[in-house]
Design a protein around this motif. Structure first.
Motif, short mmCIF file in Angstrom:
data_model
loop_
_atom_site.label_atom_id
_atom_site.label_comp_id
_atom_site.label_asym_id
_atom_site.label_seq_id
_atom_site.Cartn_x
_atom_site.Cartn_y
_atom_site.Cartn_z
N ARG A 26 46.22 46.40 26.40
CA ARG A 26 44.84 45.94 26.85
C ARG A 26 43.95 45.16 25.66
O ARG A 26 43.64 43.99 26.11
CB ARG A 26 44.08 47.20 27.34
CG ARG A 26 44.99 47.96 28.41
CD ARG A 26 43.95 48.90 29.31
NE ARG A 26 43.24 49.84 28.53
CZ ARG A 26 43.46 51.17 28.21
NH1 ARG A 26 44.86 51.62 28.67
NH2 ARG A 26 42.91 51.89 27.52
N GLU A 73 45.51 45.93 32.67
CA GLU A 73 45.51 47.47 33.40
C GLU A 73 46.41 48.35 32.81
O GLU A 73 46.88 49.42 33.18
CB GLU A 73 45.76 47.31 34.65
CG GLU A 73 44.88 46.43 35.48
CD GLU A 73 43.42 47.15 35.66
OE1 GLU A 73 43.38 48.25 35.78
OE2 GLU A 73 42.58 46.37 36.16
N HIS A 74 47.34 47.93 31.47
CA HIS A 74 48.19 48.52 30.97
C HIS A 74 47.79 49.94 30.25
O HIS A 74 46.60 50.20 29.92
CB HIS A 74 48.91 47.69 29.78
CG HIS A 74 50.19 48.23 29.67
ND1 HIS A 74 50.47 49.14 28.72
CD2 HIS A 74 51.34 47.74 29.55
CE1 HIS A 74 51.59 49.33 28.33
NE2 HIS A 74 52.23 48.39 29.03
N PRO A 75 48.61 50.88 30.62
CA PRO A 75 48.30 52.10 30.29
C PRO A 75 48.02 52.50 28.71
O PRO A 75 47.29 53.25 28.32
CB PRO A 75 49.36 53.35 30.56
CG PRO A 75 50.36 52.11 30.80
CD PRO A 75 49.98 51.20 31.34
#
Length: 277
Positions: free
Chosen positions: A97, A90-92
């Protein structure tokens, strides 16, 4: 475990999140995160290039995603260490990801014959010798008659050399544009150029910059060969065999350009058991 039932990259991520392909990703934590930065100009070549790769270690597995040099903030490495895979999915940052997904799939579906991989030894040698040997392994996955045209996404001069030696034409493509070693123009829009090509030879870096899915869908819709050469997402891309991807030459960390000693590539062509799982 259940097989991947839908074709898209997002569907694969959803199945991993749900624990459909292995352990719940929230139960697995990344122990080590690191970046690899490299600049190279092979002997006898007039141009060089740079690489930067984010890698995450999960148990014995290492997942990787290449980025444009300088694009990855230093904080990304610290944010990954000790984090569970579910959180990293879910990392920006897309690179985080992709590297997390690659590490997870390397952990649960490593490059083994049981999972569809065929090992190809890479002999020791200079950086150029190893680059050319890898190029032979990659281009060997294409099944095309002389005179056919290949879209090459992610310009690697050794790949272009081998294509030329086999009587194949090519359209070099890279988001940065520019020119090849031989002053051939490099187009920047892969999808726009794909229509005039008979097959696609594509870098795994397309996973990190969001251009993989449109190219996969193009190959699927038009029945074209799509061969992936993958340092980025080496364990991700074999999951798409038969779903737009026809073959993969997977090269997990450590990459050929890091060491002059012998190494191994892993080729998938969809004919081995497990190759499309």
């Amino acid at each position: 475990m259940t097989a991947l039932t839908d074709a898209s990259y997002d569907d694969l991520v959803d199945q991993v999140r749900a624990g459909a392909l292995g352990p719940e990703p929230g139960t697995l934590r990344v122990a080590v995160a690191f970046t690899t930065r490299q600049a190279v100009r092979h002997a006898g070549r007039g141009t060089g290039y740079r690489n930067e790769v984010l890698s995450l270690r999960l148990g014995e597995a290492v997942g990787s995603c290449a980025v444009e040099p300088g694009a990855l903030p230093d904080s990304a490495v610290e944010e990954c260490v000790g984090a569970d895979v579910a959180r990293l999915l879910e990392h920006p940052l897309p690179a985080v990801r992709v590297a997390a997904l690659d590490a997870y799939l390397m952990h649960v579906l490593p490059h083994t014959p049981a999972n569809g991989a065929r090992p190809v030894p890479l002999a020791a040698g200079s950086s150029l010798e190893k680059s050319r040997a890898r190029a032979q392994a990659v281009v060997g996955l294409l099944d095309l008659p002389p005179g056919a045209t290949v879209l090459v996404v992610g310009v690697v001069n050794s790949l272009l050399e081998v294509l030329r030696s086999r009587g194949l034409r090519y359209v070099p493509c890279d988001l940065k544009g520019g020119a090849t070693e031989w002053d051939e123009p490099v187009v920047a829009d892969a999808l726009a150029a794909a229509g005039r090509c008979d097959a696609l030879l594509v870098s795994g870096m397309t996973l990190g910059n969001g251009t993989f899915e449109p190219l996969r869908r193009h190959a699927l819709a038009h029945g074209k060969q799509l061969v992936m050469f993958a340092q980025t997402g080496s364990a991700v891309l074999p999951r798409f065999l038969g779903r737009g991807v026809s073959a993969v030459c997977a090269e997990p960390y450590p990459f050929f350009w890091l060491d002059g000693g012998p190494g191994v590539l892993h080729r998938y062509d969809g004919s081995c058991p497990g190759g499309g799982r």
